[in-house]
Write an enzyme that holds these catalytic residues in place. Structure first.
Site, short mmCIF file in Angstrom:
data_model
loop_
_atom_site.label_atom_id
_atom_site.label_comp_id
_atom_site.label_asym_id
_atom_site.label_seq_id
_atom_site.Cartn_x
_atom_site.Cartn_y
_atom_site.Cartn_z
N HIS A 145 -20.00 -43.39 25.80
CA HIS A 145 -20.32 -41.99 26.11
C HIS A 145 -20.13 -41.09 24.89
O HIS A 145 -20.81 -40.08 24.75
CB HIS A 145 -19.44 -41.50 27.26
CG HIS A 145 -19.73 -42.16 28.57
ND1 HIS A 145 -18.91 -42.03 29.68
CD2 HIS A 145 -20.75 -42.97 28.96
CE1 HIS A 145 -19.41 -42.73 30.68
NE2 HIS A 145 -20.53 -43.30 30.27
N ARG A 150 -29.65 -47.09 38.85
CA ARG A 150 -29.51 -46.06 37.82
C ARG A 150 -30.63 -46.09 36.79
O ARG A 150 -30.53 -45.45 35.73
CB ARG A 150 -28.14 -46.23 37.14
CG ARG A 150 -26.97 -45.98 38.07
CD ARG A 150 -25.66 -46.53 37.53
NE ARG A 150 -25.62 -47.99 37.61
CZ ARG A 150 -24.54 -48.73 37.30
NH1 ARG A 150 -23.44 -48.14 36.90
NH2 ARG A 150 -24.60 -50.05 37.40
N PHE A 203 -21.60 -61.33 36.16
CA PHE A 203 -22.18 -62.23 35.17
C PHE A 203 -23.27 -61.54 34.34
O PHE A 203 -23.90 -60.58 34.79
CB PHE A 203 -22.76 -63.46 35.86
CG PHE A 203 -21.76 -64.14 36.76
CD1 PHE A 203 -20.68 -64.81 36.22
CD2 PHE A 203 -21.89 -64.09 38.14
CE1 PHE A 203 -19.74 -65.42 37.03
CE2 PHE A 203 -20.96 -64.70 38.97
CZ PHE A 203 -19.87 -65.37 38.41
N GLU A 237 -31.70 -42.79 35.18
CA GLU A 237 -30.69 -41.85 34.69
C GLU A 237 -31.13 -41.13 33.42
O GLU A 237 -30.83 -39.96 33.22
CB GLU A 237 -29.35 -42.57 34.45
CG GLU A 237 -28.49 -42.61 35.69
CD GLU A 237 -27.06 -43.03 35.41
OE1 GLU A 237 -26.71 -43.27 34.23
OE2 GLU A 237 -26.29 -43.12 36.37
N THR A 266 -22.96 -58.32 40.36
CA THR A 266 -22.29 -59.53 39.94
C THR A 266 -21.58 -59.30 38.61
O THR A 266 -21.96 -58.40 37.85
CB THR A 266 -23.28 -60.71 39.76
OG1 THR A 266 -23.97 -60.56 38.51
CG2 THR A 266 -24.29 -60.77 40.90
N ASP A 326 -26.40 -61.80 33.90
CA ASP A 326 -27.53 -62.44 34.58
C ASP A 326 -28.75 -61.53 34.68
O ASP A 326 -29.70 -61.83 35.40
CB ASP A 326 -27.12 -62.92 35.97
CG ASP A 326 -26.56 -61.79 36.85
OD1 ASP A 326 -26.57 -60.62 36.40
OD2 ASP A 326 -26.11 -62.08 37.97
N HIS A 346 -24.84 -51.72 33.11
CA HIS A 346 -25.49 -51.71 34.42
C HIS A 346 -25.84 -53.11 34.91
O HIS A 346 -26.32 -53.27 36.03
CB HIS A 346 -26.74 -50.83 34.38
CG HIS A 346 -26.42 -49.38 34.20
ND1 HIS A 346 -27.38 -48.39 34.22
CD2 HIS A 346 -25.24 -48.73 34.00
CE1 HIS A 346 -26.81 -47.21 34.03
NE2 HIS A 346 -25.51 -47.40 33.90
N ASP A 347 -25.57 -54.11 34.09
CA ASP A 347 -25.66 -55.50 34.53
C ASP A 347 -24.35 -55.96 35.15
O ASP A 347 -24.33 -56.96 35.89
CB ASP A 347 -25.99 -56.39 33.33
CG ASP A 347 -26.24 -57.85 33.71
OD1 ASP A 347 -26.65 -58.11 34.84
OD2 ASP A 347 -26.07 -58.72 32.84
#
Length: 561
Positions: free
Chosen positions: A354, A256, A181, A259, A179, A183, A97-98
Site C-alpha cells: 500500500h 476485487r 495456494f 478495484e 485457498t 493456484d 488476491h490469490d
C-alpha cells in the site's frame, strides 16, 4: 462425494490438497494464528473496543490520528523507486488476491440495536467505526464523527462463550474465503460452482468466458458480471456528464477484480493467456476433451504463477537473505506443514505494498510516452471504473504504464498517498475512506498482538523505550512521534510498525515483514502437494509469457530488477 481427478488436478476450493487433512489450505477455513489473539474479553471484543482499556499503562491512540500524524504524505513529496516499476505494486495486489480474502459480516446492522453501521458511530457488533480525532484535517470531528467499518465475519461458532470445548471458550477466528495456494484462484475462482460459471462451456476448447459485448482492439476482455450492482457506475460521477453509457463490473475468480484498472489489466492478461494456452494445447492434442484442455492450461498457469512469485518477485521484496533462509532449495512436499494463510500475513504484513502505490495509474502510448488521447488517471478516479478499459484504449496503455514507470518509494516520512488516505473509493462509498486507518482498525478487529510480540516471534529485538525504538527504526524523530502516540513500542499496530522499518538489504520491507512474508511463502510452498512449477517441463511457453508481461529491457527499466 468423490471429486473427479482429485489426484491429478487441483480442486477449485483447495480441498484434498492434503490427503491426511483435506481442509488444510482450503477455501472458507479459518486464518491461521501464529500468536494468540488479544481480544479484550478473551473471546471476541476487538482491541480498542473499550475506550478506557489500558495497554502497557496507556490508552491506544485512534487509528485515524495515527494515520494523520505518521502515515500521511503529499503528492509533491513522493520519491520514485529507482529500481522497481509500478508493476511490482500491482502484481503484489494480484498475488495477494490469490491468497486471502476475509469477508465482512453479512449484516450491515447491529445485531443488538438494529442500527445501520454505515450511518452510526456506535460500537455495536458488527459495527466497529473508526473514530475521527479532534481537529482532523478532512473530516468533521465530534462525538458522532467516524468512518464506518464492519467487523470481519467470524468462523462458524467462534467468538461466542456459549460454544465451549472442554470448558474453553471458542475464541473468535476470521475466515479466509480463498485457498492458501498459488493456484491462480483469482482467475479461476475458489469455489467449484463459481469456477464452472467462469468457463466457456459452449464449445470443447477449454476456454474461460470472455466479454460478449466489447473487445480491446480485437482482443478479448473479461466478461461482465451478472450480479446487479451500482458499484461500477462511476462514469457520470467522475466525468460530470449525463447520458453516457455505464457498463457493468467485470467478473473474475476474485470479486476485487474491478478495484482499480491496473489490477483489471493484469486479470485480462492472465485470462487471455489461459485461452491462448488452451488453443495451443488443442492443436497439439486434438483428442483432448474440453475438461482436459481447461485443466492442463490451468496447471500451466499455476506453474507460471509459482515461478513468477517465488523466483521473480519475492526476492526483491523480502531480500536475498530471507530468500536463502526460507525459500532456498526446495526440500519437497511435507504433509505435516499447514499452508493456511496467517492472520498477521493477510491483515498486516502483505499490505506492505500500500505504501508503494503512486497517486496515478500511468497510461503510455506505443513509444512509452504519456498517452495523448488517454492520459494517466488519478488513482482515486481509477477505482471501480471498468468503463475506462472498455472505452479508453483497453489494457495496452495500462500495461505499458506498469512496466515503464516507477513504483513509489516507501519512506518513513512519506508513506501513504492522499488518493488512498483521503479519497479511497470516493465515488462508491458514502464517505471517502482512509486505507491506513482501515489497515490498523482491521488489525485491532482481528485482535493481532502489537509490534513487539511479532518482533519476538521473528527472533528480533523488542524495543522497550524511545532510544531502543530509534535504534531499530534508525530514526529518532519517528521514534519520538510513535512514543507520543502509543506510549510504548509494544503498543504499535503491527502494520504500521512493519512499514515504518528501514528496508532489509536488497528488499523493500523491513526485518519484521521480511520474516513474516518469507515464513508464509515457505509454508505455502512446502505445504502444497501440487508443486506445478517443479513438474513444469515446457519452458518455452513460460518464457513466451514472461516476455510478454515483462518486455521492458529495451526501455531501460526491468520490471523486477
Amino acid at each position: 462425494r468423490t471429486t473427479p481427478n482429485v489426484n491429478k488436478y487441483r480442486t477449485a476450493n483447495g480441498v484434498c490438497n492434503n490427503r491426511k487433512n483435506p481442509l488444510l489450505g482450503a477455501a472458507n477455513t479459518p486464518l491461521a494464528r501464529w500468536l494468540p489473539s488479544i481480544y479484550e474479553d478473551g473471546i471476541s471484543q476487538p482491541v480498542g473496543w473499550n475506550p478506557g482499556r489500558l495497554y502497557n499503562g496507556v490508552i491506544l491512540p485512534l487509528v485515524r490520528l495515527v494515520s494523520n500524524r505518521i502515515v500521511s504524505t503529499k503528492d509533491a513529496d513522493i520519491q520514485a523507486d529507482d529500481e522497481l516499476t509500478h508493476l511490482v505494486t500491482f502484481f503484489g495486489q494480484w498475488n495477494d488476491h490469490d491468497l486471502s480474502f476475509t469477508p465482512s459480516s453479512p449484516s450491515i446492522r447491529s445485531f443488538s440495536s438494529g442500527i445501520n453501521c454505515d450511518a452510526s458511530c456506535e460500537r455495536s457488533e458488527p459495527c466497529f467505526p473508526i473514530r475521527i480525532p479532534l481537529g482532523d484535517p478532512r473530516l468533521p470531528s465530534g462525538r458522532d464523527s467516524c468512518l464506518p467499518m464492519f467487523r470481519s465475519a467470524p468462523t462458524c461458532g467462534s467468538g461466542n462463550s456459549a460454544f465451549m470445548f472442554g470448558g474453553v471458550p471458542n475464541v473468535r477466528q476470521q475466515i479466509n474465503s480463498l485457498t492458501a495456494f498459488l493456484d491462480v484462484g483469482q482467475l479461476y475462482g475458489s469455489d467449484e460452482g463459481f469456477a464452472r460459471e467462469l468457463r466457456d462451456l459452449s464449445n470443447d476448447n477449454g476456454f474461460l468466458l470472455v466479454n460478449d459485448r466489447f473487445q480491446d482492439n480485437g482482443r478479448d476482455l473479461l466478461p461482465f458480471t451478472k450480479v446487479a450492482s451500482n458499484m461500477c457506475s462511476t462514469r457520470n460521477h467522475i466525468l460530470n456528464t449525463t447520458g453516457l453509457p455505464e457498463v457493468p463490473c467485470f467478473t473474475a475468480g476474485d470479486v476485487r477484480v474491478d478495484e482499480n484498472i491496473a489490477l483489471t489489466s493484469l486479470h485480462t492478461v492472465f485470462l487471455r493467456e489461459h485461452n491462448r494456452l488452451a488453443r495451443a494445447l488443442r492443436l497439439l492434442n486434438p483428442h483432448w476433451s474440453s475438461e482436459t484442455l481447461y485443466q492442463e492450461a490451468r496447471k500451466i498457469m499455476g506453474a507460471y504463477h509459482q515461478i513468477i512469485v517465488i523466483r521473480d518477485y519475492l526476492q526483491h521484496i523480502v531480500g536475498p537473505e530471507a530468500m536463502k533462509r526460507k525459500l532456498g532449495t526446495y526440500p519437497g512436499y511435507d504433509s505435516s506443514i499447514d499452508p493456511s494463510i496467517a492472520n498477521v500475513f493477510a491483515t498486516a504484513a502483505y499490505r506492505f505494498a500500500h505504501v508503494t502505490i503512486q497517486p496515478l495509474v500511468f497510461r503510455m502510448d506505443e513509444n512509452f510516452q504519456d498517452h495523448p488521447q488517454f492520459p494517466s488517471v488519478p488513482l482515486y478516479e481509477a477505482f471501480f471504473t471498468p468503463w475506462r478499459v472498455v472505452f479508453e484504449g483497453g489494457i495496452d496503455p495500462l500495461i505499458r504504464g506498469l512496466i515503464s514507470r516507477p513504483a513509489k518509494l516507501n519512506q518513513q516520512n512519506h508513506m501513504l498517498v492522499d488518493a488512498l488516505r483521503e479519497r479511497l473509493f470516493a465515488f462508491t462509498s458514502q464517505i471517502a475512506m482512509d486505507l491506513g486507518s482501515l489497515n490498523m482498525q482491521r488489525s485491532r478487529d482481528h485482535a493481532l498482538p502489537g509490534y513487539n510480540a511479532w518482533r519476538r516471534f521473528c527472533n528480533l529485538t523488542a524495543p522497550q523505550n524511545k532510544a531502543e525504538l530509534a535504534a531499530v527504526l534508525k530514526n529518532t524523530n519517528l521514534a519520538q512521534r510513535l512514543i507520543n502516540l502509543y506510549g510504548h513500542p509494544a503498543n504499535i499496530d503491527a502494520w504500521l510498525g512493519g512499514v515504518a522499518e528501514p528496508f532489509v538489504p536488497g528488499g523493500r520491507v523491513g526485518p519484521l515483514f521480511s520474516c513474516l512474508i518469507a515464513t508464509q511463502f515457505q509454508k505455502i510452498r512446502q505445504g502444497d502437494r501440487y508443486r506445478d512449477d517443479d513438474r513444469f517441463t515446457c519452458p518455452g511457453l513460460g518464457l513466451y509469457f514472461l516476455s510478454q508481461l515483462y518486455k521492458v529491457e529495451s526501455y531501460g527499466i526491468q520490471a523486477f530488477s
